[in-house]
Motif scaffolding. Structure first.
Motif, PDB file in Angstrom:
ATOM      1  N   CYS A 131       0.828  -1.212   0.000  1.00 18.08           N
ATOM      2  CA  CYS A 131       0.000   0.000   0.000  1.00 18.08           C
ATOM      3  C   CYS A 131       0.865   1.265   0.000  1.00 18.08           C
ATOM      4  CB  CYS A 131      -0.927   0.036   1.207  1.00 18.08           C
ATOM      5  SG  CYS A 131      -2.030  -1.366   1.279  1.00 18.08           S
ATOM      6  N   HIS A 132       1.915   1.243   0.793  1.00 14.76           N
ATOM      7  CA  HIS A 132       2.765   2.436   0.925  1.00 14.76           C
ATOM      8  C   HIS A 132       3.998   2.243   0.071  1.00 14.76           C
ATOM      9  CE1 HIS A 132       0.304   3.337   4.474  1.00 14.76           C
ATOM     10  NE2 HIS A 132       0.493   2.072   4.829  1.00 14.76           N
ATOM     11  N   ASP A 133       4.099   3.020  -0.979  1.00 13.75           N
ATOM     12  CA  ASP A 133       5.256   2.863  -1.853  1.00 13.75           C
ATOM     13  C   ASP A 133       6.545   3.174  -1.076  1.00 13.75           C
ATOM     14  OD1 ASP A 133       6.164   2.463  -4.701  1.00 13.75           O
ATOM     15  OD2 ASP A 133       7.109   4.392  -4.170  1.00 13.75           O
ATOM     16  N   ALA A 134       7.569   2.369  -1.347  1.00 14.58           N
ATOM     17  CA  ALA A 134       8.773   2.431  -0.513  1.00 14.58           C
ATOM     18  C   ALA A 134       9.454   3.807  -0.483  1.00 14.58           C
ATOM     19  CB  ALA A 134       9.760   1.370  -0.985  1.00 14.58           C
ATOM     20  N   HIS A 135       9.654   4.371  -1.646  1.00 14.66           N
ATOM     21  CA  HIS A 135      10.457   5.604  -1.674  1.00 14.66           C
ATOM     22  C   HIS A 135       9.650   6.877  -1.860  1.00 14.66           C
ATOM     23  CE1 HIS A 135      13.383   2.379  -2.634  1.00 14.66           C
ATOM     24  NE2 HIS A 135      14.042   3.027  -1.655  1.00 14.66           N
ATOM     25  N   TYR A 151     -11.258  10.559   2.132  1.00 15.22           N
ATOM     26  CA  TYR A 151     -10.476   9.808   3.115  1.00 15.22           C
ATOM     27  C   TYR A 151     -10.472   8.326   2.754  1.00 15.22           C
ATOM     28  CZ  TYR A 151      -8.957   7.806   7.538  1.00 15.22           C
ATOM     29  OH  TYR A 151      -8.283   7.093   8.479  1.00 15.22           O
ATOM     30  N   CYS A 152     -11.664   7.804   2.504  1.00  9.79           N
ATOM     31  CA  CYS A 152     -11.765   6.363   2.204  1.00  9.79           C
ATOM     32  C   CYS A 152     -11.058   6.028   0.897  1.00  9.79           C
ATOM     33  CB  CYS A 152     -13.227   5.944   2.104  1.00  9.79           C
ATOM     34  SG  CYS A 152     -14.122   6.200   3.632  1.00  9.79           S
ATOM     35  N   MET A 153     -11.235   6.964  -0.074  1.00  9.94           N
ATOM     36  CA  MET A 153     -10.667   6.691  -1.388  1.00  9.94           C
ATOM     37  C   MET A 153      -9.138   6.703  -1.380  1.00  9.94           C
ATOM     38  SD  MET A 153     -13.027   5.896  -3.392  1.00  9.94           S
ATOM     39  CE  MET A 153     -12.300   6.025  -5.006  1.00  9.94           C
ATOM     40  N   LYS A 154      -8.572   7.285  -0.336  1.00  6.16           N
ATOM     41  CA  LYS A 154      -7.121   7.260  -0.195  1.00  6.16           C
ATOM     42  C   LYS A 154      -6.599   5.843  -0.332  1.00  6.16           C
ATOM     43  CE  LYS A 154      -4.056   9.209   1.036  1.00  6.16           C
ATOM     44  NZ  LYS A 154      -3.006   9.398   0.052  1.00  6.16           N
ATOM     45  N   CYS A 155      -7.318   4.932   0.309  1.00  6.59           N
ATOM     46  CA  CYS A 155      -6.895   3.532   0.231  1.00  6.59           C
ATOM     47  C   CYS A 155      -7.660   2.783  -0.852  1.00  6.59           C
ATOM     48  CB  CYS A 155      -7.118   2.829   1.568  1.00  6.59           C
ATOM     49  SG  CYS A 155      -6.145   3.544   2.885  1.00  6.59           S
ATOM     50  N   LYS A 176      -5.554  -0.943  -5.650  1.00  8.69           N
ATOM     51  CA  LYS A 176      -6.021  -2.295  -5.938  1.00  8.69           C
ATOM     52  C   LYS A 176      -5.764  -3.151  -4.725  1.00  8.69           C
ATOM     53  CE  LYS A 176      -6.021  -2.407 -10.875  1.00  8.69           C
ATOM     54  NZ  LYS A 176      -5.259  -2.635 -12.069  1.00  8.69           N
ATOM     55  N   MET A 177      -6.825  -3.560  -4.058  1.00  8.13           N
ATOM     56  CA  MET A 177      -6.655  -4.458  -2.911  1.00  8.13           C
ATOM     57  C   MET A 177      -7.866  -5.366  -2.827  1.00  8.13           C
ATOM     58  SD  MET A 177      -7.060  -1.724   0.092  1.00  8.13           S
ATOM     59  CE  MET A 177      -8.125  -0.338  -0.008  1.00  8.13           C
ATOM     60  N   THR A 178      -7.691  -6.462  -2.171  1.00  7.94           N
ATOM     61  CA  THR A 178      -8.758  -7.449  -2.116  1.00  7.94           C
ATOM     62  C   THR A 178      -8.996  -7.903  -0.687  1.00  7.94           C
ATOM     63  OG1 THR A 178      -7.178  -9.187  -2.516  1.00  7.94           O
ATOM     64  CG2 THR A 178      -8.378  -8.390  -4.443  1.00  7.94           C
ATOM     65  N   MET A 179     -10.177  -8.492  -0.512  1.00 13.98           N
ATOM     66  CA  MET A 179     -10.507  -9.090   0.776  1.00 13.98           C
ATOM     67  C   MET A 179     -10.759 -10.570   0.474  1.00 13.98           C
ATOM     68  SD  MET A 179     -13.603  -7.892   3.204  1.00 13.98           S
ATOM     69  CE  MET A 179     -15.017  -8.367   2.240  1.00 13.98           C
ATOM     70  N   THR A 180     -10.285 -11.420   1.316  1.00 12.66           N
ATOM     71  CA  THR A 180     -10.443 -12.851   1.054  1.00 12.66           C
ATOM     72  C   THR A 180     -11.527 -13.418   1.968  1.00 12.66           C
ATOM     73  OG1 THR A 180      -8.120 -12.937   0.542  1.00 12.66           O
ATOM     74  CG2 THR A 180      -9.213 -15.046   0.837  1.00 12.66           C
ATOM     75  N   CYS A 181     -12.475 -14.124   1.356  1.00 13.54           N
ATOM     76  CA  CYS A 181     -13.552 -14.731   2.132  1.00 13.54           C
ATOM     77  C   CYS A 181     -13.107 -16.093   2.664  1.00 13.54           C
ATOM     78  CB  CYS A 181     -14.784 -14.908   1.259  1.00 13.54           C
ATOM     79  SG  CYS A 181     -15.334 -13.377   0.552  1.00 13.54           S
ATOM     80  N   ARG A 182     -13.940 -16.656   3.540  1.00 10.40           N
ATOM     81  CA  ARG A 182     -13.555 -17.943   4.156  1.00 10.40           C
ATOM     82  C   ARG A 182     -13.443 -19.056   3.131  1.00 10.40           C
ATOM     83  NH1 ARG A 182     -17.249 -16.413   8.143  1.00 10.40           N
ATOM     84  NH2 ARG A 182     -18.718 -18.087   7.697  1.00 10.40           N
ATOM     85  N   ASN A 183     -14.231 -18.951   2.058  1.00 11.05           N
ATOM     86  CA  ASN A 183     -14.166 -20.013   1.046  1.00 11.05           C
ATOM     87  C   ASN A 183     -13.078 -19.728   0.013  1.00 11.05           C
ATOM     88  OD1 ASN A 183     -15.259 -17.985  -0.488  1.00 11.05           O
ATOM     89  ND2 ASN A 183     -16.861 -19.269  -1.391  1.00 11.05           N
ATOM     90  N   GLY A 184     -12.307 -18.675   0.234  1.00  8.46           N
ATOM     91  CA  GLY A 184     -11.215 -18.363  -0.682  1.00  8.46           C
ATOM     92  C   GLY A 184     -11.575 -17.345  -1.748  1.00  8.46           C
ATOM     93  N   ASP A 185     -12.860 -16.977  -1.846  1.00 10.95           N
ATOM     94  CA  ASP A 185     -13.271 -15.965  -2.835  1.00 10.95           C
ATOM     95  C   ASP A 185     -12.558 -14.656  -2.533  1.00 10.95           C
ATOM     96  OD1 ASP A 185     -14.979 -17.692  -3.983  1.00 10.95           O
ATOM     97  OD2 ASP A 185     -16.837 -16.741  -3.254  1.00 10.95           O
ATOM     98  N   LYS A 186     -12.138 -13.989  -3.586  1.00  6.72           N
ATOM     99  CA  LYS A 186     -11.496 -12.672  -3.407  1.00  6.72           C
ATOM    100  C   LYS A 186     -12.493 -11.596  -3.790  1.00  6.72           C
ATOM    101  CE  LYS A 186      -6.922 -13.932  -3.174  1.00  6.72           C
ATOM    102  NZ  LYS A 186      -6.296 -13.868  -1.890  1.00  6.72           N
TER     103      LYS A 186
END
Lengths: 248, 482
Positions: B138-142, B159-163, B167-177
């Motif tokens: 999420c945080h670019d190194a340099h 504020y929310c759109m900052k993150c 591109k990020m995902t959430m993983t469900c218990r059955n493995g769905d992203k």
């Protein structure tokens, strides 16, 4: 002169029974038929629902129609048999005298004649009612059968016959109903001559006075005298009519 | 208290340095950093791992100057390196390298500091479970900037759109992203452009970011649709009566919910124009592909798609949008004449196409229509089961309705006979002619019926009046004689 209250036999037990059967079938057929024709009226819908639904209404209507068919066939069978065996005179056939009598009565109503038309066993009004209902009855039976069995009918006749039969059945029923409701009910209940009820079709008897007034030619034949002799100089007085009303 | 202090400090900082980003241009890099950038500030420099993967070793000097870490010298993070010493490293792959790099961040950023941002809660939990969250995802190194990126955050959405623009995902218990990346538009085309994120994502804010745990991606979609009812309660209650909700409650999770038709972040305004109507049919198509294909070829569908005609019905005109009823029930079947009549008995809609508005009345006053109406009353008042009676769709079809004008009459008749035979067994080709095809009898169409009907229309009133006149004259004569 014989006593005016003397009862003269007018209808046989068979005719009385026939009339009762017609009352029964007419009431049931009109009730179950008119509610189908005027289905959109609230009271018609109330009746249909009270009967347990339209299918019940149609069932009762159709089987009562079968009973009515039996009555008509029985009536015609007996009439044809009776006339053919020369036991009966064909007293219900419309003759030239009926036309003359109807014109005479209209003139009488307008005061152009000094007495009502002198009729035989059945006057022109009774004949009119009888034939409209008999012919109407046949039309109802035929068109009703077409509506009951459309699949069979269209095997030999074009499909258009079904809606045509529906229009005929519905309108003819209304016509017969109006004749009954207006004409027959007036003549047998509300007419000043018979009020409160003409009982002759229920008892089978009619008073000699009414015979003299309404069917003088038949009375003369029964009593074996010439109509002129029977009627004397003038027609039966109106006073007589009023005094005799309701005796049937 | 600590939080309030941070907020006040931040505001003071923001007020004091309104153009913080520009001020950074003047930051003096350390001698070490300048020296490192002599090589690493040139594009094309890369490092190769044992598995042939590579990582770019290029550092954008401009971005680095703006970054929050510009005050640090390179060796603060790259601990083994200095201006004199440049050891050779040997990593198996990129993943190993990234995990290692993240460990460096943790040298300064303590777990308590990381935990203070609720967005990190999920990552820390994963870490406890053995996963290795990588800060640089999420945080670019340099080019890492302060949380606000040096800018003042004006709204919660920002504020929310900052993150969530990342591109990020959430993983469900059955493995769905589930992608958490939001392509949010503030344009006026978005019906929700005035809403804040937390209006729908209740429980979330700049302070709160609870951890969610869903069994599957579908569970998440269904749960999300519950937010809609907070504003659209009328529509929500309607959906409770719908066939979709029925099958959903029976356990079929594929039944559509709000989001499936309306989307989530890019919700367009309702459009009653042709574009909106076409779009609506395509929404239904997502599940009802076969029906759509049939509809598209029908007289209604082809007029919509080929002629952009807005008079023709689309799915929701007959099935409604929210309280969609099971169309296979008797109740729905009984309502079909009224549904079709909405347009076909409305002169404003059908007259311009030369269609008669009498079709509904012709049906309702005929044998089938009357029976249908009475059956409905019986069912409602006597609770009596009724038989299905032929309605519009039985002869004309449902989704495959063809133009009655252009259809081959022989074909129409053959179809009609087939339909008649469903109820009236053993009927022949004469039988369908008993139905007058919505026509009113006239001398040219069905003359027999017209003549019989007209004759009675004339005869009944004449006879009635004649009899009444007779009665009147009779009473009058009686009264006069008296």
């Amino acid at each position: 002169m014989k006593d005016g209250k003397t009862k003269i036999r007018r209808f046989s037990t068979f005719r009385i029974a026939e009339h009762w059967m017609i009352i029964l079938s007419s009431v049931v057929l009109f009730a179950t038929g008119l509610c189908q024709r005027f289905w959109h009226v609230d009271s018609a819908q109330w009746f249909i629902l009270k009967m347990g639904g339209i299918d019940n209404v149609r069932l009762v209507h159709r089987y009562m129609g079968l009973f009515f068919t039996f009555e008509i066939l029985l009536h015609v069978g007996v009439a044809v048999g009776g006339v053919a065996s020369r036991k009966w005179e064909s007293s219900m056939f419309i003759t030239r005298e009926d036309l003359v009598a109807s014109i005479h009565n209209i003139r009488y109503y307008f005061g152009l004649e000094n007495h009502a038309a002198r009729c035989d066993r059945y006057d022109y009004m009774e004949k009119f009612e009888y034939w409209t209902i008999l012919i109407g009855g046949f039309l109802m039976i035929v068109s009703g059968a077409v509506l009951w069995l459309p699949t069979m009918v269209t095997r030999i006749l074009p499909g258009e016959i079904i809606p045509a039969a529906k229009v005929l059945h519905s309108n003819e029923a209304l016509l017969i109903f109006l004749i009954n409701a207006i004409w027959h009910i007036y003549n047998s209940i509300f007419s000043p001559d018979v009020f409160p009820l003409d009982t002759s079709i229920f008892t089978g008897y009619i008073s000699r006075d009414r015979m003299m007034r309404e069917h003088p030619l038949e009375l003369a034949r029964i009593e074996g005298v010439e109509p002129n002799v029977l009627l004397g100089d003038g027609p039966p007085g109106v006073e007589e009519k009023a005094a005799d009303s309701g005796t049937g | 208290m600590k939080r309030w202090f941070a907020v006040i400090a931040f505001l003071l900082l923001a007020a004091g340095f309104p153009a913080a980003g520009h001020a950074k241009d003047d930051v003096d890099l350390s001698i070490e950093s300048i020296k490192c950038l002599q090589c690493h500030g040139k594009k094309g420099i890369a490092y190769k791992f044992q598995n042939e993967e590579s990582v770019e070793a290029y550092v954008n000097p401009a971005k680095y100057r703006l970054s929050v870490h510009s005050v640090l010298s390179c060796s603060r993070c790259h601990t083994d390196f200095s201006t004199d010493h440049h050891p050779s490293r040997n990593f198996r792959n990129k993943a190993q390298y990234r995990v290692r790099s993240s460990a460096v961040c943790r040298g300064c950023h303590t777990p308590d500091q990381i935990k203070s941002k609720s967005v990190h809660a999920d990552l820390l939990t994963k870490e406890r479970e053995g996963a290795s969250p990588v800060c640089t995802d999420c945080h670019d190194a340099h080019s890492v900037t302060p949380v606000a990126g040096g800018r003042i955050i004006r709204s919660e959405t920002e504020y929310c759109m900052k993150c969530h623009r990342q591109k990020m995902t959430m993983t469900c218990r059955n493995g769905d992203k589930i992608s958490l990346n939001v392509s949010y538009s503030f344009s006026e085309g978005n019906a929700h452009d005035k809403l804040r994120c937390s209006d729908c994502h209740y429980g979330f804010s700049s302070d709160e970011h609870p951890k969610r745990n869903f069994r599957s991606r579908r569970d998440y979609t269904i749960a999300s649709s519950e937010s809609c009812r907070r504003c659209h309660f009328d529509k929500y209650t309607k959906t409770l009566d719908s066939v979709h909700n029925t099958i959903l409650s029976q356990g079929n999770l594929n039944a559509p919910v709000c989001n499936d038709c309306h989307g989530s972040h890019q919700i367009p305004h309702m459009s009653r124009g042709v574009k909106g109507r076409v779009l609506t049919t395509h929404k239904c198509r997502k599940c009802h592909e076969e029906v759509f294909a049939v509809y598209a070829k029908s007289v209604h569908g082809s007029a919509l798609f080929n002629e952009q005609n807005t008079d023709v019905p689309i799915c929701i005109d007959c099935h409604t949008a929210h309280d969609i009823e099971n169309p296979l029930t008797l109740e729905y079947h009984e309502r079909i004449p009224q549904i079709c009549g909405n347009c076909h008995a409305n002169p404003a809609v059908v007259s311009k196409y030369g269609l008669s508005t009498e079709v509904l009345n012709a049906y309702l006053t005929d044998f089938h229509g009357v029976t249908l109406g009475l059956y409905r009353k019986q069912r409602e008042q006597l609770y009596k089961p009724a038989r299905p009676i032929a309605v519009c769709t039985d002869c004309h079809g449902t989704h495959n309705i063809m133009s009655s004008v252009s259809s081959d009459p022989a074909n129409v008749k053959a179809n009609l006979l087939k339909r008649c035979q469903k109820c009236h067994k053993d009927t022949n080709e004469n039988f369908p002619n008993a139905w007058l095809s919505h026509y009113k009898p006239s001398l040219s169409k069905f003359p027999l019926i017209f003549i019989v009907s007209t004759a009675y229309k004339i005869f009944i009133p004449i006879m009635g009046l004649g009899l009444l006149l007779q009665i009147f004259l009779h009473i009058w004569r009686y009264a006069v004689n008296r």
